[in-house]
Design a protein around this motif. Structure first.
Motif, short mmCIF file in Angstrom:
data_model
loop_
_atom_site.label_atom_id
_atom_site.label_comp_id
_atom_site.label_asym_id
_atom_site.label_seq_id
_atom_site.Cartn_x
_atom_site.Cartn_y
_atom_site.Cartn_z
N THR A 5 0.84 -1.21 0.00
CA THR A 5 0.00 0.00 0.00
C THR A 5 0.87 1.25 0.00
N ALA A 6 1.98 1.19 0.72
CA ALA A 6 2.90 2.33 0.74
C ALA A 6 3.49 2.61 -0.64
N LEU A 7 3.52 1.58 -1.48
CA LEU A 7 3.98 1.76 -2.86
C LEU A 7 2.86 2.20 -3.79
N GLY A 8 1.62 2.21 -3.28
CA GLY A 8 0.47 2.58 -4.09
C GLY A 8 -0.34 1.41 -4.59
N VAL A 9 0.04 0.19 -4.17
CA VAL A 9 -0.68 -1.02 -4.58
C VAL A 9 -1.58 -1.44 -3.42
N ASP A 10 -2.83 -0.98 -3.43
CA ASP A 10 -3.69 -1.22 -2.28
C ASP A 10 -4.64 -2.39 -2.46
N ASN A 11 -4.68 -3.01 -3.64
CA ASN A 11 -5.53 -4.18 -3.83
C ASN A 11 -4.77 -5.44 -3.42
N PRO A 12 -5.32 -6.26 -2.52
CA PRO A 12 -4.60 -7.45 -2.04
C PRO A 12 -4.22 -8.43 -3.14
N ARG A 13 -5.08 -8.61 -4.15
CA ARG A 13 -4.75 -9.53 -5.24
C ARG A 13 -3.58 -8.98 -6.06
N ALA A 14 -3.62 -7.69 -6.34
CA ALA A 14 -2.52 -7.08 -7.08
C ALA A 14 -1.22 -7.21 -6.29
N ALA A 15 -1.31 -7.03 -4.98
CA ALA A 15 -0.13 -7.14 -4.13
C ALA A 15 0.45 -8.55 -4.18
N TYR A 16 -0.42 -9.54 -4.16
CA TYR A 16 0.05 -10.93 -4.22
C TYR A 16 0.70 -11.24 -5.56
N PHE A 17 0.01 -10.92 -6.65
CA PHE A 17 0.56 -11.21 -7.97
C PHE A 17 1.90 -10.52 -8.17
N ALA A 18 1.98 -9.26 -7.75
CA ALA A 18 3.22 -8.52 -7.93
C ALA A 18 4.34 -9.08 -7.07
N SER A 19 4.05 -9.35 -5.81
CA SER A 19 5.11 -9.77 -4.90
C SER A 19 5.67 -11.13 -5.26
N ARG A 20 4.82 -12.02 -5.77
CA ARG A 20 5.31 -13.36 -6.11
C ARG A 20 5.96 -13.40 -7.49
N SER A 21 5.54 -12.54 -8.40
CA SER A 21 6.08 -12.59 -9.77
C SER A 21 7.19 -11.58 -10.02
N ALA A 22 7.44 -10.67 -9.10
CA ALA A 22 8.40 -9.59 -9.33
C ALA A 22 9.79 -10.09 -9.69
N ALA A 23 10.15 -11.25 -9.18
CA ALA A 23 11.48 -11.78 -9.50
C ALA A 23 11.65 -12.05 -10.99
N MET A 24 10.52 -12.23 -11.72
CA MET A 24 10.57 -12.46 -13.16
C MET A 24 10.63 -11.16 -13.95
N GLY A 25 10.50 -10.01 -13.27
CA GLY A 25 10.48 -8.73 -13.96
C GLY A 25 9.05 -8.28 -14.22
N ALA A 26 8.90 -7.25 -15.04
CA ALA A 26 7.57 -6.68 -15.31
C ALA A 26 6.84 -7.51 -16.36
N VAL A 27 6.51 -8.74 -15.99
CA VAL A 27 5.88 -9.67 -16.93
C VAL A 27 4.38 -9.36 -17.07
N GLY A 28 3.79 -9.91 -18.12
CA GLY A 28 2.38 -9.69 -18.37
C GLY A 28 1.49 -10.72 -17.71
N ALA A 29 0.18 -10.56 -17.92
CA ALA A 29 -0.81 -11.42 -17.28
C ALA A 29 -0.65 -12.87 -17.72
N GLY A 30 -0.33 -13.10 -18.99
CA GLY A 30 -0.20 -14.46 -19.48
C GLY A 30 0.90 -15.23 -18.78
N VAL A 31 2.01 -14.57 -18.55
CA VAL A 31 3.13 -15.22 -17.87
C VAL A 31 2.76 -15.55 -16.43
N VAL A 32 2.15 -14.61 -15.74
CA VAL A 32 1.77 -14.83 -14.34
C VAL A 32 0.74 -15.95 -14.23
N ALA A 33 -0.29 -15.93 -15.06
CA ALA A 33 -1.31 -16.97 -15.01
C ALA A 33 -0.71 -18.34 -15.30
N ALA A 34 0.21 -18.40 -16.26
CA ALA A 34 0.84 -19.67 -16.60
C ALA A 34 1.72 -20.18 -15.46
#
Length: 287
Positions: free
Chosen positions: A35-64
């Motif tokens: 939230t301090a970064l501006g990401v206040d949605n819990p789902r967005a926070a989860y997807f970002a925090s777990r996938s960030a190591a892969m870089g700024a990937v798209g939805a297809g990569v995260v879903a896969a």
């Protein structure tokens, strides 16, 4: 292939290591940092925090890579989340949240004890034998630096071991021709997976989609009308876990039976402390 490890040692060790990693996903500290970064949605926070190591990937990569989330849910938050917070900022925020979470649920005394440093050394030694090929989430996290503080190093190693096993498990699910929702439903039917409530609340699937998956599983003879696994379904889930164990064996063989036993003892004690501190929701697991 023969093994020097006791029966099911790989799975038993995973079962105490993985929850130590997962404490972060149920922690208010992660959401506060995001939230301090501006990401206040819990789902967005989860997807970002777990996938960030892969870089700024798209939805297809995260879903896969995550497999069991509705692609529609992922697409509502990714890649838009990267416009608010960069992967580098998210990774830093996640590590800060891990630090405060573990200090709270494990206690300063436990973190300062030599046993935590020993557990970190053992877990990191196991990761030396993890293989990156066809394991994108593991490989991405393996590129990150190992934190210096023992409790953070232990969490990092737990993350590597979790994602290494998870990536391998997806290959096993594909071979069994279980789609993301069918995999969730059959796992829940074992009594060890997420409850229906948590699937609907966190994975983005609808009641109708969930019921349709159950219908497909019934047609395959894997699920009965009562929602319980049939004999064939039970056998399939057993085969899935055994094959996942086989694909995940290398790091634990590298550690050796004595090391695996000691890691289970140390991590198990820390997990008990975390559970007693309320690190996980009581209604998470299907019963």
């Amino acid at each position: 292939m023969t093994t020097s490890l006791p029966e099911r040692a790989v799975r038993r060790c995973h079962n105490v290591i993985n929850p130590l990693h997962a404490t972060i996903y149920f922690s208010p500290d992660l959401q506060q940092e995001m939230t301090a970064l501006g990401v206040d949605n819990p789902r967005a926070a989860y997807f970002a925090s777990r996938s960030a190591a892969m870089g700024a990937v798209g939805a297809g990569v995260v879903a896969a890579a995550f497999y069991n989330f509705s692609p529609g849910l992922v697409a509502r938050h990714v890649p838009a989340v990267w416009e608010t917070a960069s992967p580098e900022a998210v990774l830093a925020a996640r590590l800060r949240a891990v630090d405060t979470t573990l200090r709270r649920v494990l206690g300063e005394e436990a973190l300062a004890a030599g046993e935590t440093a020993e557990a970190a050394r053992l877990a990191l030694r196991a990761t030396e034998a993890c293989a990156p090929h066809a394991r994108p989430l593991y490989a991405a996290h393996a590129d990150l630096p190992v934190p210096e503080e023992p409790h953070l190093a232990l969490w990092h190693a737990a993350t590597l071991l979790r994602e290494h096993r998870g990536d391998g498990h997806l290959a096993v699910l594909l071979r069994a021709e279980l789609d993301p929702l069918e995999a969730l439903v059959t796992h829940s039917a074992t009594g060890k997976g997420m409850s229906r409530k948590w699937i609907l609340a966190t994975r983005g699937w609808s009641e109708e989609e969930l019921d349709a998956a159950r219908g497909r599983l019934c047609e395959r003879g894997l699920l009965g009308p009562d929602g319980e696994l049939t004999e064939a379904g039970t056998a399939l889930r057993r085969e899935l876990e055994e094959e996942t164990d086989r694909l995940d064996r290398a790091p634990y063989e590298h550690l050796g039976a004595e090391g695996v036993g000691r890691l289970m003892e140390l991590a198990g004690a820390l997990l008990t402390r975390a559970q007693e501190a309320g690190a996980f929701p009581r209604d998470l697991i299907s019963r």
